[in-house]
Design a protein around this motif. Structure first.
Motif, short mmCIF file in Angstrom:
data_model
loop_
_atom_site.label_atom_id
_atom_site.label_comp_id
_atom_site.label_asym_id
_atom_site.label_seq_id
_atom_site.Cartn_x
_atom_site.Cartn_y
_atom_site.Cartn_z
N GLN A 47 0.82 -1.13 0.11
CA GLN A 47 0.06 0.14 -0.12
C GLN A 47 0.81 1.21 0.00
O GLN A 47 0.57 2.31 -0.43
CB GLN A 47 -0.77 0.02 1.18
CG GLN A 47 -2.05 -1.22 0.94
CD GLN A 47 -2.96 -1.20 2.09
OE1 GLN A 47 -3.01 -0.29 3.04
NE2 GLN A 47 -4.02 -2.02 2.12
N SER A 104 0.66 8.63 4.69
CA SER A 104 0.48 7.82 3.64
C SER A 104 2.06 7.79 3.05
O SER A 104 2.59 7.13 2.18
CB SER A 104 -0.29 7.98 2.30
OG SER A 104 -1.55 8.14 2.73
N ASP A 170 -7.23 -1.99 4.76
CA ASP A 170 -6.04 -0.77 4.87
C ASP A 170 -5.22 -1.40 6.26
O ASP A 170 -5.91 -1.77 7.26
CB ASP A 170 -6.89 0.40 5.25
CG ASP A 170 -5.89 1.48 5.14
OD1 ASP A 170 -4.84 1.58 5.54
OD2 ASP A 170 -6.18 2.58 4.69
N ARG A 172 -3.97 0.47 8.41
CA ARG A 172 -4.18 1.61 9.48
C ARG A 172 -5.27 1.17 10.31
O ARG A 172 -5.38 1.70 11.32
CB ARG A 172 -4.45 2.69 8.75
CG ARG A 172 -3.36 3.38 7.92
CD ARG A 172 -3.87 4.71 7.17
NE ARG A 172 -2.74 5.22 6.04
CZ ARG A 172 -2.51 4.73 4.87
NH1 ARG A 172 -3.17 3.67 4.40
NH2 ARG A 172 -1.46 5.32 4.02
N ARG A 173 -6.13 0.06 9.88
CA ARG A 173 -7.31 -0.13 10.68
C ARG A 173 -7.07 -0.41 12.14
O ARG A 173 -7.60 0.04 13.29
CB ARG A 173 -8.22 -1.10 10.18
CG ARG A 173 -8.86 -0.49 8.77
CD ARG A 173 -9.79 -1.72 8.23
NE ARG A 173 -10.35 -1.13 6.75
CZ ARG A 173 -10.90 -2.12 6.17
NH1 ARG A 173 -11.06 -3.35 6.56
NH2 ARG A 173 -11.57 -1.79 4.94
#
Length: 501
Positions: A47, A104, A170, A172-173
């Motif tokens: 990602q 990001s 994702d 990041r979750r």
């Protein structure tokens, strides 16, 4: 025994159990935030569009920060009091976690992970608070509760990542969960933790911390990037040579400092060399096991010729969770064995389990149940080692040096974990098959053999220590009730992924 929280009116107090709960929740963030990134290193790589070696620094940066920050934060707790330092740590961890969610950019993600590395200071500071606030009769139970949250957080992090990220989610979750736990802990700590005067005077050796950080970065950077730079390139060799020079300069600096970060004589003491090297090697083995198992079981057999095509959730629950649960259950037993038989025999038994587990992973990993058993043995090896090491450290130093000695051992473990993760990631990155995009099967043999060699080194150290004790007529059988670290080991302190104590 109730304790009066900060800002409470006279006559009001908080039950000791509530204070323990608040501290335990804070300690949970430590292993939770570390473990939740382990299953998603590949997802981060995809990602963010970075190399496997670069993605591996998401783990390594956290461990490196822990190695440097832990003794500094402990010293600050003595000088400024535990309450402001714990609150400062939780604020830094919350900021780092929020940064990890919104960015990001890999450099900013690494900065967030460095800030999260401050969480490693929460456990020793929490133990210090308990020792100060609770009577001796209740201290052992309280430490047992707080130390068990390390295991709870580690297992929760692995499972939560599998549930929240899934196949294409994702990365990041899971950080949202970490942020929620951190903020809740910050609120409870600010409300409940009492104000107390500092327990020491003096200053922090900031120059020593800075030079130590530089030496560790120069050591780990070429290990991580050596595959891309070339192992014989000037950059790689220059960094390695620079790390030697800087770390030697750090030792010389510590000798000339009136209040050093670490007393150099302790590093050279024969009695402390065994637990410190054992901690280093156990840290290496820990991450060799986790990274090898996670990468191997998720590989699709029809493409690579190996692996089981497990999802991220299956990898965490089926292949890692059994070892975590077994570790939680066996840790108190390991602590009692330390009390009855001594730390070195316990360390020897645990390391022998690890050698068997890594050899199984290296040569007999064709069936899922064999990988589960290999992971179980290697994680139990870490469980037993981390039950034995604190007691082993305590009985080799003077009572007034207990805290300093365990800080040194914590650094050794954190550096070992950083080296283990960096070497494993570098080997996996170097062994990618261009035809499949996955590592070659031989890579996992090599990673497992590194773990086997590391645990075999612990076996040799334990045997050497036992012979040295017999020749010297000394006894290694500890009395864990004589100090906090020993009692913590007996209480079953263990974390399946962080293993920092």
């Amino acid at each position: 025994m109730p304790v009066r929280p900060a800002g409470a009116a006279a006559g009001t107090a908080v039950p000791a159990g509530v204070l323990v709960l608040a501290l335990g929740l804070g300690v949970t963030t430590l292993s939770l935030l570390q473990s939740l990134v382990i299953p998603v290193l590949g997802t981060i790589e995809d990602q963010l569009g970075v190399s496997p070696g670069a993605a591996g620094w998401v783990l390594t940066a956290n461990l490196l920060a822990a190695a440097v920050l832990t003794p500094v934060l402990g010293r600050l707790g003595d000088l400024r009091g535990e309450r402001p330092v714990i609150l400062g740590i939780l604020v830094a961890v919350a900021v780092g976690t929020l940064l990890s969610i919104v960015t990001s950019s890999l450099p900013l993600l690494l900065l967030g992970r460095v800030l999260q590395g401050a969480s490693y200071g929460l456990f020793p500071l929490s133990i210090s608070v308990l020792r100060r606030e609770l009577p001796e009769a209740r201290l052992g139970v309280a430490m047992s509760v707080v130390s068990s949250t390390l295991a709870v957080g580690g297992v929760a992090g692995l499972v939560a990542t599998g549930l929240l990220v899934g196949e294409n989610g994702d990365y990041r979750r899971p950080f949202w969960l970490g942020l929620a736990v951190t903020v809740l802990s910050l609120v409870l700590t600010a409300r409940l933790l009492p104000h107390r005067a500092p327990s020491a005077s003096g200053r922090v050796d900031w120059w020593g911390a800075l030079v130590l950080a530089a030496g560790l970065v120069l050591l780990l950077l070429p290990v991580s990037q050596g595959n891309a730079w070339g192992w014989s390139s000037p950059a790689t060799l220059g960094c390695l040579a620079g790390s030697v020079l800087v770390l030697v300069a750090w030792i010389l600096l510590q000798r000339r400092t009136a209040q050093p970060l670490v007393r150099p004589a302790m590093l050279a003491d024969r009695r402390t060399i065994v637990p410190n090297i054992a901690g280093l090697m156990t840290g290496v083995a820990l991450f060799a096991s986790f990274l090898a198992v996670l990468q191997y079981v998720q590989a699709p057999r029809e493409v690579t010729g190996y692996g089981f095509g497990a999802s991220m959730l299956e990898a965490a629950v089926i292949y890692l969770l059994p070892g975590g649960i077994a570790g939680i259950l066996i840790a108190p037993l390991a602590g009692r064995v330390v009390t009855r038989l001594g730390a070195l025999p316990t360390l020897l038994a645990g390391a022998a389990l690890g050698v068997g587990g890594f050899l199984l992973l290296a040569f007999l990993r064709g069936q899922p149940w064999l990988v589960v058993v290999a992971g179980l043995l290697t994680q139990l090896s870490v469980t037993v080692a981390y039950a034995a090491l604190p007691a082993l450290v305590v009985q080799t130093v003077r009572a007034e040096e207990t805290g300093v000695a365990n800080a040194v051992n914590s650094i050794a473990r954190s550096v070992g974990q950083a080296l283990g993760s960096t070497v494993a990631v570098a080997l996996i990155a170097a062994g990618l098959d261009p035809a499949t995009g996955f590592p070659r099967a031989s890579v996992f043999t090599h990673v497992a053999l590194i773990g086997a060699v590391a645990t075999l080194a612990v076996v040799v150290l334990a045997v050497v220590g036992l012979f040295a004790d017999r020749r010297g007529g000394t006894s290694r059988r500890p009395d864990p009730l004589t100090d906090v670290e020993g009692a913590t080991a007996r209480a079953g302190e263990w974390s399946p992924v962080s293993g920092i104590r």
